[in-house]
Each structure stands twice: as structure tokens, then as C-alpha cells.
Design an enzyme around this catalytic site. Structure first.
Site, PDB file in Angstrom:
ATOM      1  N   ASP A 178       0.765  -1.258   4.761  1.00  0.00           N
ATOM      2  CA  ASP A 178      -0.214  -0.622   5.639  1.00  0.00           C
ATOM      3  C   ASP A 178      -1.472  -0.255   4.837  1.00  0.00           C
ATOM      4  O   ASP A 178      -1.390   0.008   3.620  1.00  0.00           O
ATOM      5  CB  ASP A 178       0.368   0.639   6.268  1.00  0.00           C
ATOM      6  CG  ASP A 178       1.466   0.331   7.274  1.00  0.00           C
ATOM      7  OD1 ASP A 178       1.500  -0.809   7.771  1.00  0.00           O
ATOM      8  OD2 ASP A 178       2.285   1.238   7.557  1.00  0.00           O
ATOM      9  N   TYR A 223      10.381   2.124  -2.855  1.00  0.00           N
ATOM     10  CA  TYR A 223       9.219   2.910  -2.430  1.00  0.00           C
ATOM     11  C   TYR A 223       9.368   4.361  -2.868  1.00  0.00           C
ATOM     12  O   TYR A 223      10.487   4.872  -3.010  1.00  0.00           O
ATOM     13  CB  TYR A 223       9.082   2.906  -0.900  1.00  0.00           C
ATOM     14  CG  TYR A 223       8.817   1.571  -0.267  1.00  0.00           C
ATOM     15  CD1 TYR A 223       7.520   1.135  -0.022  1.00  0.00           C
ATOM     16  CD2 TYR A 223       9.872   0.741   0.116  1.00  0.00           C
ATOM     17  CE1 TYR A 223       7.272  -0.084   0.574  1.00  0.00           C
ATOM     18  CE2 TYR A 223       9.636  -0.487   0.717  1.00  0.00           C
ATOM     19  CZ  TYR A 223       8.336  -0.898   0.947  1.00  0.00           C
ATOM     20  OH  TYR A 223       8.105  -2.118   1.546  1.00  0.00           O
ATOM     21  N   ASP A 228       3.495   8.319  11.009  1.00  0.00           N
ATOM     22  CA  ASP A 228       2.893   8.760   9.751  1.00  0.00           C
ATOM     23  C   ASP A 228       1.775   9.752  10.055  1.00  0.00           C
ATOM     24  O   ASP A 228       1.482  10.038  11.232  1.00  0.00           O
ATOM     25  CB  ASP A 228       2.393   7.580   8.914  1.00  0.00           C
ATOM     26  CG  ASP A 228       1.293   6.769   9.607  1.00  0.00           C
ATOM     27  OD1 ASP A 228       0.645   7.299  10.535  1.00  0.00           O
ATOM     28  OD2 ASP A 228       1.083   5.606   9.221  1.00  0.00           O
ATOM     29  N   ARG A 244       8.431   4.706   7.244  1.00  0.00           N
ATOM     30  CA  ARG A 244       8.005   5.783   8.149  1.00  0.00           C
ATOM     31  C   ARG A 244       9.011   5.995   9.280  1.00  0.00           C
ATOM     32  O   ARG A 244       9.200   7.127   9.751  1.00  0.00           O
ATOM     33  CB  ARG A 244       6.603   5.522   8.693  1.00  0.00           C
ATOM     34  CG  ARG A 244       6.375   4.169   9.309  1.00  0.00           C
ATOM     35  CD  ARG A 244       4.864   3.904   9.446  1.00  0.00           C
ATOM     36  NE  ARG A 244       4.569   2.506   9.637  1.00  0.00           N
ATOM     37  CZ  ARG A 244       4.345   1.949  10.818  1.00  0.00           C
ATOM     38  NH1 ARG A 244       4.377   2.698  11.916  1.00  0.00           N
ATOM     39  NH2 ARG A 244       4.063   0.669  10.920  1.00  0.00           N
TER      40      ARG A 244
END
Length: 322
Positions: free
Chosen positions: A43, A71, A85, A180
Site C-alpha cells: 500500500d 512484517y 487502517d 490490516r
């Protein structure tokens, strides 16, 4: 050195504000080639590792996209948004005191509940398509459609630190995992809701964030007298640790044509992992990766099952960055 032809994989640090497609577009300008492909979207607000394949190495894009990833993300407790998010519209909030009273042990227990195989419903704000339309385009029109849960795997999930409402997580997961959405689901399990406030991809396959370079660093290297070859990993080096074979001279045409090759028509020049193996021509030039398959209904004169090697990816140029 801008006229040099680059081949291989480069570990790009995607900065905030860039899409993965932006990175590819800018690299085409820097390297003066169109044969470039990224290995999985990030993103615009996310940062971190984005392996980018150049030249013949673009044949590895699919493999890298399918690889597991690591991550680091920050979970904001008590806020639920439409995008899952912090950039989205707030749908609900929970009183701060109800979030702060949650113990670290309770948060850890909720996180651990998602380790292993986990059926995840993709978010509406995603590039996935339903009936030919991207979910994000429908979401922006205020349309929500039913999405089928997809199995993903959370190999490891640990809490790195907590600062009030903010909880920093490290997640090792399979391809297709939306971090997310994972955070949204953890918040729901805790009963207070949550959204992701930041995301950093720290590893894809063998590519780690400490070794990543920014687009500006790449551009500077290309313009330098030495060039940027040292920043690229050749296809051969990507498969370090895999077995290597050389085709026997009388069967060279089978390799040239990308045909299936019987095991007795090549010789092992380096032992290692067999899935896949590297195959070289009679001049020692790396040409392809192959995978062994035992033929169930075919035996040799001594009754042994015949092992055939089938092409996985065929490469036609010598890597310049070996």
C-alpha cells in the site's frame, strides 16, 4: 553508466507515498528498460522491502510473489475504520480506558489465537476483483459485496512492544495475508476494535530490509562510474544451495528447446536442493531451472522408475551481475 544493461533482482526499499507500480515506473526511467516487474504490492502508506526483477529475472516474479513474508505493524486499539487502517473513515471507537485496562497477556492471547491456518475475509479496500471489478472501486462507491474467506497461514506472531493504545507486532505470514485485516480481527476478538496505524515489510524470501536500497540510491549508483551491478542478485545466486546439472553433449538440443530431460542425460556438477535444480549447457552457461518428477508407469531395463526433469523457467541470457 546509464547505458549498461542490468539483469537480476534488486531489493528496493519502497518509501511512503509510492505505490508498487510507481516504483516500477521510476525504475524503467532509471534503468532505461521496460522489462521490470515487482513481486507483490505494498500500500502507498506502507514501507519496506520490495524485490524488483529486471530483464530475464522477471520470470521469477511469480515465485517471489508466492513466497512468505515478514512484517512489522503497529496496532491502534479502540478504533475501527472502513479501510482497516488509520487512513480510513472511523466507523466506531471504544473508550480509551477500556483499551488501557487490557493486560499484555490478554492481547498476547488474542494474537496467538490467529497463529497457524486462519480463514481471512479480504477487505473491501483491496485490489481483489469480484465479477471483474476491483473491491476498492466498489468500496469507494459505497458498495459492499460478500467476500469469501481465504485460508492464510500466520507462522509466527509476536508482540514487540506496547505503548498505551499502540501495540507493535511482528508477523511472519504466507502470501495473500492482509495485515490490516489481521489487526482488525484481533481487535474484534479483544472486544475493543483495532486498526493498523503503520506497516513495514521487513523480509521477502531472502531479501531483508537492512539490505534494501532506495530509488534515489539506485539512481546515484547507475549514474556513477562503477554502475549499479553490485546491487543486483543474479538468478543463479538467487538459487544458491540448489543442485546444479550439466546437460550431456549428445542431448544439448533437449535443453536448447526447453524439453523434458531424463536424469541419465545430464550430470550433477554440484549437489544441493532438488526443487528446483539449475541446468547448464555444455559450455557451462546457466540456462534453466528444472524439477524432477518420477514417471509412475515408465521403468528402465532394470525395472527402476524413470526420473524425468521438466522445465520450470527457461533463461536465455547470461547474467551480467553474477
Amino acid at each position: 553508466m546509464s547505458d549498461m544493461e542490468y539483469q537480476g533482482i534488486i531489493n528496493i526499499y519502497k518509501e511512503k507515498g509510492f505505490t508498487s507500480h510507481d516504483v516500477v515506473a521510476k525504475m524503467r526511467g532509471i534503468l532505461h528498460t521496460r522489462k521490470i516487474g515487482h513481486t507483490g504490492t505494498l500500500d502507498p502508506d506502507a514501507v519496506g522491502v520490495l524485490p524488483v526483477c529486471v530483464g530475464e529475472a522477471t520470470k521469477l516474479c511469480e515465485f517471489l510473489t508466492d513466497h512468505d513474508k515478514v512484517y512489522e505493524a503497529v496496532m491502534l486499539l479502540g478504533t475501527v475504520t472502513d479501510t482497516q487502517d488509520a487512513t480510513g473513515e472511523v466507523l466506531s471507537t471504544t473508550d480509551e480506558s477500556a483499551c488501557l485496562v487490557l493486560s499484555d497477556a490478554a492481547i498476547r492471547e488474542a494474537c496467538l489465537a490467529f497463529t497457524g491456518l486462519y480463514d481471512q475475509i479480504p477487505p473491501m479496500y483491496s485490489a481483489l476483483k469480484v465479477n471483474g471489478q476491483k473491491l476498492v472501486d466498489l468500496a469507494r462507491k459505497g458498495i459492499e459485496v460478500e467476500r469469501k474467506a481465504r485460508p492464510v497461514t500466520i507462522y509466527k506472531l509476536v508482540i514487540l512492544e506496547r505503548d498505551g493504545l499502540f501495540v507493535k507486532l511482528r508477523v511472519h505470514c504466507s502470501k495473500g495475508t492482509y495485515i490490516r485485516t489481521l489487526i482488525h480481527d484481533i481487535g474484534a476478538r479483544l472486544g475493543v476494535g483495532a486498526c493498523m496505524s503503520s506497516l513495514t515489510r521487513v523480509r521477502v524470501a531472502r531479501f531483508a530490509i537492512d539490505d534494501a536500497v532506495t530509488l534515489s540510491q539506485l539512481e546515484q549508483a547507475v549514474a556513477s562510474e562503477e554502475g549499479a551491478s553490485h546491487l543486483f542478485l543474479s538468478v543463479e545466486r538467487f538459487y544458491d544451495g540448489h543442485a546444479a546439472y550439466r546437460i550431456l553433449p549428445e542431448y544439448a538440443r533437449f535443453l536448447e528447446n526447453g524439453n523434458v530431460i531424463a536424469a541419465d542425460r545430464m550430470e550433477c556438477i554440484r549437489p544441493g536442493l532438488e526443487d528446483p535444480v539449475l541446468l547448464y549447457d555444455t559450455d557451462g552457461r546457466f540456462c534453466a531451472t528444472y524439477r524432477a518428477e518420477e514417471e509412475k508407469n515408465v521403468s528402465d531395463t532394470q525395472g527402476r522408475k524413470v526420473v524425468l526433469y521438466r522445465p520450470v523457467k527457461v533463461f536465455h541470457v547470461r547474467g551480467v551481475n553474477e
